[in-house]
Structures are given as structure tokens and as C-alpha cells.
Design a protein around this motif. Structure first.
Motif, PDB file in Angstrom:
ATOM      1  N   GLU A   1      -6.095  31.004  20.289  1.00 53.97           N
ATOM      2  CA  GLU A   1      -5.376  29.817  20.748  1.00 53.97           C
ATOM      3  C   GLU A   1      -4.103  30.208  21.506  1.00 53.97           C
ATOM      4  O   GLU A   1      -3.769  29.610  22.531  1.00 53.97           O
ATOM      5  N   LEU A   2      -3.422  31.225  20.994  1.00 52.73           N
ATOM      6  CA  LEU A   2      -2.203  31.668  21.675  1.00 52.73           C
ATOM      7  C   LEU A   2      -2.523  32.348  23.005  1.00 52.73           C
ATOM      8  O   LEU A   2      -1.726  32.297  23.935  1.00 52.73           O
TER       9      LEU A   2
ATOM     10  N   PHE B   1       2.692  37.277  18.360  1.00 46.38           N
ATOM     11  CA  PHE B   1       1.507  36.620  18.895  1.00 46.38           C
ATOM     12  C   PHE B   1       1.582  36.344  20.390  1.00 46.38           C
ATOM     13  O   PHE B   1       0.572  36.025  21.000  1.00 46.38           O
ATOM     14  N   MET B   2       2.730  36.470  20.994  1.00 47.32           N
ATOM     15  CA  MET B   2       2.821  36.305  22.438  1.00 47.32           C
ATOM     16  C   MET B   2       2.498  37.617  23.166  1.00 47.32           C
ATOM     17  O   MET B   2       2.228  37.619  24.353  1.00 47.32           O
TER      18      MET B   2
ATOM     19  N   GLU C   1      -3.816  48.819  13.741  1.00 41.87           N
ATOM     20  CA  GLU C   1      -4.360  49.741  14.743  1.00 41.87           C
ATOM     21  C   GLU C   1      -4.457  49.005  16.085  1.00 41.87           C
ATOM     22  O   GLU C   1      -4.620  47.794  16.129  1.00 41.87           O
ATOM     23  N   THR C   2      -4.335  49.770  17.160  1.00 40.65           N
ATOM     24  CA  THR C   2      -4.520  49.214  18.502  1.00 40.65           C
ATOM     25  C   THR C   2      -5.951  49.452  18.934  1.00 40.65           C
ATOM     26  O   THR C   2      -6.453  50.571  18.864  1.00 40.65           O
ATOM     27  N   VAL C   3      -6.621  48.388  19.377  1.00 38.59           N
ATOM     28  CA  VAL C   3      -7.984  48.490  19.894  1.00 38.59           C
ATOM     29  C   VAL C   3      -7.922  48.784  21.392  1.00 38.59           C
ATOM     30  O   VAL C   3      -8.597  49.679  21.885  1.00 38.59           O
ATOM     31  N   ARG C   4      -7.121  48.023  22.111  1.00 38.75           N
ATOM     32  CA  ARG C   4      -6.889  48.233  23.553  1.00 38.75           C
ATOM     33  C   ARG C   4      -5.419  47.964  23.830  1.00 38.75           C
ATOM     34  O   ARG C   4      -4.861  47.008  23.303  1.00 38.75           O
ATOM     35  N   PRO C   5      -4.807  48.795  24.667  1.00 32.16           N
ATOM     36  CA  PRO C   5      -3.397  48.529  24.988  1.00 32.16           C
ATOM     37  C   PRO C   5      -3.273  47.244  25.800  1.00 32.16           C
ATOM     38  O   PRO C   5      -4.214  46.829  26.474  1.00 32.16           O
ATOM     39  N   GLY C   6      -2.114  46.641  25.702  1.00 32.89           N
ATOM     40  CA  GLY C   6      -1.791  45.533  26.587  1.00 32.89           C
ATOM     41  C   GLY C   6      -1.152  46.104  27.841  1.00 32.89           C
ATOM     42  O   GLY C   6      -0.861  47.298  27.915  1.00 32.89           O
ATOM     43  N   TYR C   7      -0.937  45.259  28.826  1.00 30.13           N
ATOM     44  CA  TYR C   7      -0.277  45.692  30.052  1.00 30.13           C
ATOM     45  C   TYR C   7       0.681  44.611  30.531  1.00 30.13           C
ATOM     46  O   TYR C   7       0.411  43.413  30.378  1.00 30.13           O
ATOM     47  N   ARG C   8       1.804  45.057  31.076  1.00 32.10           N
ATOM     48  CA  ARG C   8       2.748  44.125  31.681  1.00 32.10           C
ATOM     49  C   ARG C   8       3.105  44.621  33.072  1.00 32.10           C
ATOM     50  O   ARG C   8       3.083  45.821  33.353  1.00 32.10           O
TER      51      ARG C   8
ATOM     52  N   ARG D   1      -1.979  41.428  30.198  1.00 30.69           N
ATOM     53  CA  ARG D   1      -2.981  41.351  29.144  1.00 30.69           C
ATOM     54  C   ARG D   1      -2.305  41.717  27.831  1.00 30.69           C
ATOM     55  O   ARG D   1      -1.567  42.692  27.759  1.00 30.69           O
ATOM     56  N   PRO D   2      -2.555  40.928  26.770  1.00 35.27           N
ATOM     57  CA  PRO D   2      -1.955  41.274  25.482  1.00 35.27           C
ATOM     58  C   PRO D   2      -2.605  42.523  24.884  1.00 35.27           C
ATOM     59  O   PRO D   2      -3.744  42.841  25.199  1.00 35.27           O
ATOM     60  N   GLN D   3      -1.850  43.200  24.045  1.00 32.01           N
ATOM     61  CA  GLN D   3      -2.379  44.337  23.295  1.00 32.01           C
ATOM     62  C   GLN D   3      -3.371  43.794  22.272  1.00 32.01           C
ATOM     63  O   GLN D   3      -3.070  42.853  21.540  1.00 32.01           O
ATOM     64  N   GLN D   4      -4.563  44.348  22.229  1.00 29.85           N
ATOM     65  CA  GLN D   4      -5.576  43.921  21.268  1.00 29.85           C
ATOM     66  C   GLN D   4      -5.451  44.792  20.027  1.00 29.85           C
ATOM     67  O   GLN D   4      -5.485  46.023  20.120  1.00 29.85           O
ATOM     68  N   VAL D   5      -5.301  44.129  18.877  1.00 32.77           N
ATOM     69  CA  VAL D   5      -4.961  44.850  17.659  1.00 32.77           C
ATOM     70  C   VAL D   5      -5.806  44.428  16.475  1.00 32.77           C
ATOM     71  O   VAL D   5      -6.398  43.344  16.458  1.00 32.77           O
ATOM     72  N   VAL D   6      -5.821  45.303  15.477  1.00 37.74           N
ATOM     73  CA  VAL D   6      -6.321  44.991  14.146  1.00 37.74           C
ATOM     74  C   VAL D   6      -5.071  44.711  13.317  1.00 37.74           C
ATOM     75  O   VAL D   6      -4.111  45.488  13.359  1.00 37.74           O
ATOM     76  N   ALA D   7      -5.067  43.582  12.618  1.00 39.18           N
ATOM     77  CA  ALA D   7      -3.892  43.174  11.846  1.00 39.18           C
ATOM     78  C   ALA D   7      -4.135  43.353  10.352  1.00 39.18           C
ATOM     79  O   ALA D   7      -5.252  43.167   9.862  1.00 39.18           O
ATOM     80  N   TYR D   8      -3.057  43.702   9.653  1.00 40.88           N
ATOM     81  CA  TYR D   8      -3.115  43.728   8.199  1.00 40.88           C
ATOM     82  C   TYR D   8      -2.950  42.297   7.696  1.00 40.88           C
ATOM     83  O   TYR D   8      -2.095  41.553   8.179  1.00 40.88           O
TER      84      TYR D   8
END
Length: 147
Positions: A22-23, A99-100, A121-128, A135-142
Motif C-alpha cells: 500500500e505504501l 516504510f517510505m 536482510e536486503t533482498v534487492r537494494p533500493g535506488y535514489r 525504487r525502494p529497498q526490498q527487505v525481509v523484516a523481523y
């Protein structure tokens, strides 16, 4: 339950990915229209370089990274340098979720309560590009698994 963005509460166990999606839609609405922005937009090659970098990362961090070879590592380094010339920088944060800047693509139980809502953990880096999120950083969250 956890308060997110100070405005609503969610159940941590199953909704971080839904909230992240959603974000992502909110980020897309707020993002400048780079296609029509003219001189104020990132170079067209930036998106293609990000896609190639992702493909290389899949090989380099796949099941047999030793097979990827030194050449792929050099190509990945060159792409990173080219992105920097385009003023595109990777986002590889650690710590607490933002989340942004982060898109939660999976979760795992936190080893202790202090790591809940942090990046595992980072799945894919984000880019600015400059200060704009490409693109946001794609992550696994605790998360806190309350059964």
C-alpha cells in the motif's frame, strides 16, 4: 498490534507485506513524473542499469556464487560506477524499517523483541536519484510472532 506512521494500527504477523504494498502505491503517487520532467529527470539509462545490476546480483548471490567468476564482479562494479555518474545511488539500509524507503517482501521471527520492525536482510537494494526515490529497498523484516 503496532502503530505505523502514527495513524493506524496493524497486526504485525501477516500485514507488513500488505502495508508495504500500500505504501508503494503512495510512493508512486508522490513520485515526480520522470518521463515528462525533462532536464529535471534521471538519465534514461539509469533504469536499464538498475535492471542489469539486479540480474547480475541474482547470479552473484545465487546458489553457486563461485561460478559467477571475476568478470561478473567487474561488470557489477562498473554498473555501480555508471549509476554513480548518473547521480543514482543504491540504498542498502540496516536497522529500523522506514516504510517510505523500504518495501517488505517477506518476514521472519525476530530473535529478540528489540529487533521487531527492523531489517533482517536486503533482498534487492533500493535506488535514489539525487533526493528522489527510484525504487525502494526490498527487505525481509523481523516481526513478533505471537501464536
Amino acid at each position: 498490534m503496532v502503530k505505523v506512521l502514527g495513524c493506524f494500527e496493524i497486526n504485525r504477523a501477516g500485514t507488513l507485506q500488505q502495508l508495504s504494498a500500500e505504501l508503494a502505491a503512495i510512493r508512486a503517487e508522490r513520485a515526480p513524473d520522470h518521463a515528462s520532467a525533462g532536464a529535471g529527470s534521471p538519465p534514461a539509462v539509469a533504469g536499464e542499469l538498475i535492471a542489469v545490476a539486479d540480474q547480475l546480483d541474482a547470479v552473484l548471490h545465487g546458489p553457486n556464487p563461485a561460478d559467477a567468476g571475476q568478470e561478473l564482479r567487474r561488470v557489477r562494479e562498473r554498473i555501480t560506477a555508471l549509476l554513480a555518474l548518473c547521480e543514482v545511488a543504491p540504498i542498502v539500509d540496516g536497522g529500523e524499517l522506514d516504510f517510505m524507503r523500504h518495501e517488505v517482501v517477506s518476514d521472519r521471527p525476530a530473535p529478540h523483541v528489540g529487533l521487531v520492525d527492523h531489517i533482517a536482510e536486503t533482498v534487492r537494494p533500493g535506488y535514489r536519484w539525487r533526493h528522489d526515490l527510484l525504487r525502494p529497498q526490498q527487505v525481509v523484516a523481523y516481526v513478533d510472532r505471537i501464536e
